[in-house]
Motif scaffolding. Sequence first.
Motif, PDB file in Angstrom:
ATOM      1  N   LEU A 121      16.411  22.078  10.950  1.00  0.00           N
ATOM      2  CA  LEU A 121      15.000  21.859  10.632  1.00  0.00           C
ATOM      3  C   LEU A 121      14.856  21.401   9.181  1.00  0.00           C
ATOM      4  O   LEU A 121      14.031  20.538   8.857  1.00  0.00           O
ATOM      5  CB  LEU A 121      14.192  23.137  10.888  1.00  0.00           C
ATOM      6  N   LYS A 122      15.699  21.980   8.312  1.00  0.00           N
ATOM      7  CA  LYS A 122      15.653  21.618   6.896  1.00  0.00           C
ATOM      8  C   LYS A 122      16.082  20.157   6.740  1.00  0.00           C
ATOM      9  O   LYS A 122      15.436  19.375   6.052  1.00  0.00           O
ATOM     10  CB  LYS A 122      16.603  22.542   6.108  1.00  0.00           C
ATOM     11  N   ARG A 123      17.162  19.824   7.453  1.00  0.00           N
ATOM     12  CA  ARG A 123      17.652  18.441   7.399  1.00  0.00           C
ATOM     13  C   ARG A 123      16.567  17.475   7.879  1.00  0.00           C
ATOM     14  O   ARG A 123      16.337  16.419   7.281  1.00  0.00           O
ATOM     15  CB  ARG A 123      18.911  18.325   8.256  1.00  0.00           C
ATOM     16  N   ASP A 124      15.900  17.872   8.965  1.00  0.00           N
ATOM     17  CA  ASP A 124      14.871  16.987   9.537  1.00  0.00           C
ATOM     18  C   ASP A 124      13.757  16.757   8.533  1.00  0.00           C
ATOM     19  O   ASP A 124      13.287  15.640   8.351  1.00  0.00           O
ATOM     20  CB  ASP A 124      14.321  17.605  10.830  1.00  0.00           C
ATOM     21  N   GLN A 125      13.380  17.850   7.855  1.00  0.00           N
ATOM     22  CA  GLN A 125      12.290  17.733   6.878  1.00  0.00           C
ATOM     23  C   GLN A 125      12.695  16.809   5.728  1.00  0.00           C
ATOM     24  O   GLN A 125      11.930  15.954   5.311  1.00  0.00           O
ATOM     25  CB  GLN A 125      11.943  19.121   6.355  1.00  0.00           C
ATOM     26  N   GLU A 126      13.941  17.001   5.256  1.00  0.00           N
ATOM     27  CA  GLU A 126      14.435  16.151   4.166  1.00  0.00           C
ATOM     28  C   GLU A 126      14.439  14.687   4.584  1.00  0.00           C
ATOM     29  O   GLU A 126      14.005  13.808   3.834  1.00  0.00           O
ATOM     30  CB  GLU A 126      15.857  16.574   3.765  1.00  0.00           C
TER      31      GLU A 126
END
Lengths: 202, 372
Positions: A121-126
């Motif tokens: 999810l963090k990667r997606d947000q970045e």
Amino acid sequence: MKEKQPTVFIVDDDDGVRASIRLLLKSIGYTATPMASAQEFLSAFDPAQPGCLVLDIRMPGMSGMELQQQLNLRGATLPVIFITGHGDVPMAVEAMQHGAFDFLQKPFRDQDLIDRVQKALKRDQETRTALQKHDQIRQKLESLTPREREVLNLMIKGQQNKVMAAELGLSQRTVEIHRAHVMEKMEAGSVAQLVRMVLDLG
Amino acid sequence: MPSSQLLAVMDAAVDAVVLIDHAGSILAINRSGEQMFGWAPGELVGRNVSELMPEPWRSRHDGFLQRYLETGVSTIIGTGRELQAQRRDGSVFPAHLSVGRVEGIDPPQFVGFIRDTTSLHEHIASVQEQVRRSGDRLMHVSRMATMGEMAAGIAHELNQPLTAIANYARASERFLASPDADLADVREAVSEIAVEALRAGTIIRRLRQLVRGGDDARETADLNEVIEELRVLTVADARMHDTRIRFELQKGLPGVSMHRTQVMQALLNLLRNALEALGGEPPPEREIVVRTTRNADGDCEVAVCDNGPGVAPEILDRMFDPFLTTKKQGTGLGLPMSRTIAQAHGGSVRYEPASPRGACFTLTLPPAGTVP
């Protein structure tokens, strides 16, 4: 632009596994959307929906691997966590080579799934933030006139106003005006920042 | 009365030798005969030879003799046959009897040679038992080989409920640890844990049935029900081979008298062959259809059809031969075993190419009550 809540898509043809992953994610406060087939996911696919995808590698009909291919063809950036069975390691390796975010072997530890989902999810947000920034830069670039664009190209090469004026057949004063417009439209505080913006676009 | 030299010759024989007159009275019997039938020396002389046989022959023997004397037609003189003999204590044993008429004496006399065939019969029975056991053993070995091929799929299938159970348990833990836990979520998880545990249990039960079975008695069962019992294992296997499997089961089939495990084995072999046949096809195309119907003769049929390459023409007439295999690790026993099982049930296995492409193997079994 309205920010959508991230959701964890779970695509697994096994009712029990799918429902249990949903409940597990719910227990740590994540919204999850379970789906029984790759086709169902694809037909509802919205590139603007942030989140990640927990995907069973083996499914009848369209397999997890095939869904990954389809998503790649559509330029989707949604991180994919593959769920594999015991003997599926070679497939998992292949999935990783095709850009999978990670994979988990069944049965997995709950914490392992949660950690991976969090990271995904963090990667997606970045990724989405970076893409958004790119979009903004692109929009600013598109607001430049052709002449301003020429000036910008020479600016990022580090050309002096005098050289630019000679090259473009303009007066030095006119170049200075174009230059100010470029800095204003691109919302750049310095030439260095302007250079970084253009380089970011790649 | 025979001469003493003749009596000595009779006594030297291993078989029983009995001399009777035209009325069936024993004139002489050798020592082997007295021992074979459990009588003391000399006790039998003068008794009716019918005392050496059990009913119903005992009561009929005088009639047999009478008829021979009247018609000159005998069904036994000069031929010999297997029959039952009776000892003095009433016990019965299998024996071989040959009878001859003593020439030149009137009224006629007959001599019988009797051999106790108990040990021969025991030997035959033990050979038959060995053959039966070897057959059972072979069937078991073949079934185990099939199960081995399915192991990966079955392991995967067991992994599913275990994964779900672990997830539900951990989710419950987390729900319960949170101060504002919604008990409805926990209740859902706990109830699903029970469902998943039962599902795992079903898989294991089906597995055990196939691993252990084989000596199950004949029973009347619905073919559709047998297929349903195989379903969980077959679907797991198909999933492992990225193959879709569709069941088209016609309702209301008549019951079939069957050894359930054997019929399951016959079906599994056909299903596994279909899966293997699809190995070279692109995964999205692979499909197997399992179809039950009742044919024009009233027999039950299960067709297992795949959309693979079909059976190669060069092995068409050999595909039911044992040890012929096209698989890397096949035993070559699958199809012959399926056919043997079908035939033992009064049925058959036949092959037809599927349309537009693929193979169709059809197991036909007659309904209960139509075969002995």
